[in-house]
Motif scaffolding. Structure first.
Motif, short mmCIF file in Angstrom:
data_model
loop_
_atom_site.label_atom_id
_atom_site.label_comp_id
_atom_site.label_asym_id
_atom_site.label_seq_id
_atom_site.Cartn_x
_atom_site.Cartn_y
_atom_site.Cartn_z
N THR A 104 44.13 29.63 35.78
CA THR A 104 44.35 30.66 37.28
C THR A 104 44.43 29.66 38.11
O THR A 104 45.62 29.95 39.18
N VAL A 141 42.09 30.96 48.68
CA VAL A 141 41.35 30.80 47.71
C VAL A 141 41.02 28.79 47.12
O VAL A 141 40.26 29.39 46.48
N CYS A 201 38.24 40.37 47.18
CA CYS A 201 38.90 39.84 45.73
C CYS A 201 37.92 38.51 44.62
O CYS A 201 37.64 37.50 45.39
N PHE A 212 37.60 35.98 42.17
CA PHE A 212 38.69 34.99 41.46
C PHE A 212 37.64 33.96 40.53
O PHE A 212 36.69 33.62 40.80
N THR A 229 43.66 39.75 41.23
CA THR A 229 41.80 39.45 40.88
C THR A 229 41.37 39.90 39.64
O THR A 229 42.02 40.86 38.88
#
Length: 184
Positions: free
Chosen positions: A103, A141, A95, A97, A125
């Protein structure tokens, strides 16, 4: 003739040797100054006193410049920390980011939402993968973001220390705020 407005800003028509301004360069400089802040007129002597050379004036200008330089550290820090892109494996998927402010704010919201064991549904994502994020996913994350942004804050503290230690405008202006070498 020289006259002053309510804010003590000087206005004038050019005449020769006005209070000692004998060149076009000096005259142009004089026209940008403010009475009482940058210069004063000495009573009875018809001469201009340059307040810009007083310790008080110099200290005030240095303090203002330091405040502006510290604000520059914040602005440039934000420009750098909100522009990372990273790949994290979540739920067996790669994923992507980014670290932009939206975000990060959304991840904070998701962290609060999942703090009691629930999931944050339908997170998309940057590479288009839709996930129901768990608290563990969000921690993963954040743990990937932390080593990217943490050195930036360390560097900012170094800049602030340099700024606070500067004793002259020349020393202060020699400090170049550049976070680009961090994390490279």
């Amino acid at each position: 003739m020289i006259y002053f407005d309510d804010l003590k800003k000087a206005y004038a028509n050019k005449i020769d040797n006005v209070y000692g301004t004998d060149t076009d360069e000096k005259w142009a400089e004089f026209c940008t100054l403010t009475l009482g802040a940058d210069y004063d007129i000495k009573e009875g002597e018809n001469c201009i006193v340059d307040l810009r050379q007083t310790p008080e004036y110099i200290a005030e200008k240095l303090a203002k410049a330091k405040t502006e330089k510290i604000a520059e550290t914040e602005t440039k820090l934000d420009e750098k920390r909100y522009n990372f892109v990273l790949t994290v494996t979540l739920q067996d998927k790669e994923c992507v980011f980014d670290t932009n402010k939206k975000t990060q704010d959304d991840l904070q919201t998701a962290a609060i939402f999942t703090s009691n064991g629930g999931v944050y549904p339908n997170w998309v994502t940057n590479n288009g993968i839709t996930l129901d994020l768990t608290a563990e996913d969000i921690r993963t994350v954040f743990n990937a973001i932390f080593p990217l942004v943490s050195p930036l804050y360390t560097k900012q503290l170094q800049y602030i220390e340099q700024i606070e230690q500067a004793e002259t405008l020349e020393e202060l202006n020699a400090i170049i705020i550049d976070y680009n070498e961090v994390n490279e």
